[in-house]
Write an enzyme that holds these catalytic residues in place. Structure first.
Site, PDB file in Angstrom:
ATOM      1  CD  GLU A  66      -2.826  -1.225   0.032  1.00 50.69           C
ATOM      2  OE1 GLU A  66      -3.082  -0.183  -0.586  1.00 50.69           O
ATOM      3  OE2 GLU A  66      -3.273  -2.338  -0.311  1.00 50.69           O
TER       4      GLU A  66
ATOM      5  CB  CYS B 181      -1.521   6.921   2.637  1.00 43.04           C
ATOM      6  SG  CYS B 181      -2.628   5.974   3.673  1.00 43.04           S
TER       7      CYS B 181
END
Ligand code: NAD
Length: 553
Positions: free
Chosen positions: A303, A337
């Site tokens: 990720e 993020c």
């Protein structure tokens, strides 16, 4: 000590399932509450001491004497801890330890593995909540709310939901027939898993290891150097919960040295990564370079970064939109993020929304993580500070951009950057395209009549595809965005900020340059840590090779 696991497995004559749990409630930390009192005492203690963090391999503490410092980002002269860095020798030791521990761990019945992870969750929810929160606050510069929702609640949720998802996977079995029985054995991967964690979420660091571990794998954990304090305390909790030695091996040190040696091991069976896409690309290429060596194809789960958007239609409600833009962009200094870092706002709304944003930002206080009225803390380290500042400086110099709020950067005591809003006339401006990972939001104001055209810009401006939000009270406009931005975000929000995904509620992850989209906090992630074996057992075997029609006259 040698154990006979055949006996142990024979005892496991039951199918265990774990129900979908509820999310861990977020504590309030109001003045005088028991959690606040305990947390303040723990913060005080941690600020007054300097601990020494060893490497932990096969349960043994190792000190190499090659020392690094853990400092407070908000007060970089304040050393919280020192830590020992691995050399090539310790990386090899960690590989051996993980492979040795695997022999026992993979044969432990899943209900026992789950009981250890649930015990870890319970220890973090109770006895160690203050320790994990305080170390995350001081070491990673989070205010209490940001730490509570990450280091305590999200990590607890990962572990409790993993228990449910693991049994869901194990219970998924093929059909059988009267003549034979079919089953799937969910083997762990054949080798070890390399867990590489980012600085920004303590919960992610825990889950990168414990998700493979609950499925029977052992890991080698490379923590981010700027998150070592909380990560080390996690190792202590794992030990107290009874996680056997060698199941998780903790090796702080230089990423490139560790990566190079791990990737060269024939037993690398998987990489569980969260961090920047530059680092993930390096790891992926390294795996490609070593492909001929491996026993199996390593599973690569990563990720990575984001360039997350808020897109407003002119039917959006200004106060809600403004609130989402401020909270979504500046909580934890934009170092999520999922943090909003570009916004598309129609001209008819911008004046009103801007004023509301400014009014909200007037309430933001910047300061130390242990001051309870503070909203924004320091960014993680000097490299990050310099990088974020370079985008602000670039905007200051540009004719295509104006800094309408913030822009002050000061690293004299801590790495402080004021929440900053840039307005640009160029939808492809540098800060509309690249991940900055700091408290900087760039706004592009578009003509109301160019809604679809601007949606297309949003879709094609950045290589990432992590999170995004559409703000609209016109269903047709919402559906248009839903359709045109299909691949622009793996987590898509309608009338909400693009941050704050919760385990079990909004499985998290994106595609394009944002990663492999294996959705942390769901069965989709856990399933990557198994290598199923299909077993067919026939009761009465055939004794003839000819089919009926072959025997017809
Ligand atoms: P980073 O890529 O700099 O570091 C991540 C980890 O990789 C660290 O432990 C680092 O030491 C290690 N590393 C670096 N080079 C290595 C190498 N050659 N071999 C092995 N390990 C190596 O990322 P960061 O600054 O810690 O975290 C911020 C990034 O993480 C941002 O890009 C953010 O978007 C991303 N992130 C993504 C998610 C998500 O779910 N998509 C969640 C959190 C953070």
């Amino acid at each position: 000590m040698k154990f006979n696991f055949n006996f142990y497995i024979a005892m496991n004559n039951a199918v265990f399932s774990f129900q979908m749990p509820n999310n861990e409630p977020v504590k309030t930390y109001l003045k005088g509450s028991p959690e606040r009192v305990e947390l303040e005492a723990t913060l005080k203690k941690m600020r007054s001491e300097q601990i020494e963090i060893p490497i932990i391999i096969g349960g043994k503490e190792i000190k190499t004497g090659n020392i690094g410092k853990v400092v407070m980002p908000s007060d970089h002269n304040h050393v919280l801890a020192t830590y020992h860095k691995v050399s090539e020798k310790e990386v090899k030791m960690a590989i051996d330890a993980a492979m040795e521990a695997k022999k026992l761990w993979e044969n432990v019945p899943y209900v026992e593995r789950i009981s250890i992870t649930l015990r870890i969750a319970e220890l973090i929810a109770t006895k160690y909540r203050a320790v994990i929160n305080a170390s995350t606050m001081l070491g990673q510069s989070k205010n209490i709310f940001q730490s509570e929702i990450d280091a305590a609640c999200e990590l607890i949720d990962f572990l409790r939901f993993n228990a449910h998802f693991a049994t869901q996977i194990y219970g998924d079995q093929p059909n059988s027939m009267n003549s034979h029985n079919n089953r799937l054995e969910y083997r762990p991967l054949e080798g070890f898993v390399f867990a590489v964690s980012p600085f920004n979420f303590t919960s992610i660091a825990g889950n990168l290891n414990l998700a493979p571990a609950v499925m029977g794998n052992t890991t080698i954990w490379k923590p981010a150097t700027t998150a070592i304090l909380s990560n080390y305390y996690l190792m202590k909790v794992f030990k107290e919960a009874g996680l056997p030695d060698g199941v998780i091996n903790f090796i702080p040190g230089q990423g490139s040295l560790i990566g190079k040696n791990i990737l060269a091991s024939k037993d690398l069976a998987g990489i569980h990564f969260t961090g920047s896409n530059v680092t993930f690309n390096t790891l992926w290429k390294g795996v490609g370079d070593n492909l001929d060596k491996y026993v199996s194809y390593p599973k690569l789960v990563g990720e990575t970064g984001g360039k997350d958007f808020i897109f407003a239609h002119n039917s959006a409600y200004p106060q809600e939109l403004a609130t989402a833009m401020v909270a979504g962009s500046f909580e934890f200094q934009g170092q999520k993020c999922s943090a909003a870092s570009r916004a598309y706002v129609p001209k008819s709304l911008w004046g009103d929304v801007k004023n509301r944003i400014f009014a909200l930002m007037d309430q933001i206080k910047m300061g130390q993580p242990y001051e309870f009225d503070v909203f924004v803390n320091a960014v993680i380290d000097e490299a990050s500070f310099d990088n974020i500042k370079s985008y602000i400086d670039f905007a200051k110099e540009s004719k295509e951009a104006e800094i309408v709020r913030g822009g002050v950067c000061d690293k004299s005591k801590g790495y402080f950057i004021e929440p900053t809003i840039i307005v640009t006339t160029n939808p492809k401006f540098k800060s509309m395209e690249e991940e900055i990972f700091g408290p900087v939001l760039t706004v592009y104001v578009y003509e109301d009549t160019k809604y679809e055209e601007t949606l297309e810009l949003c879709n094609t401006t950045s290589p990432y595809g992590l999170t995004g939000a559409i703000w609209s009270n016109d269903k047709y406009a919402t559906l248009k965005a839903f359709d045109m931005l299909r691949y622009a975000a793996g987590n898509f929000y309608i009338n909400d900020k693009p941050t704050g995904a919760m385990v079990g509620l909004q499985p998290f992850g994106g595609s394009r340059a944002s990663g492999t989209n294996d959705k942390a906090g769901s069965y989709l992630n856990l399933i990557r840590w198994t290598s199923p074996r299909t077993i067919k057992e026939t009761y009465v075997a055939a004794t003839d090779i000819l089919y009926g029609y072959m025997k017809e006259k």
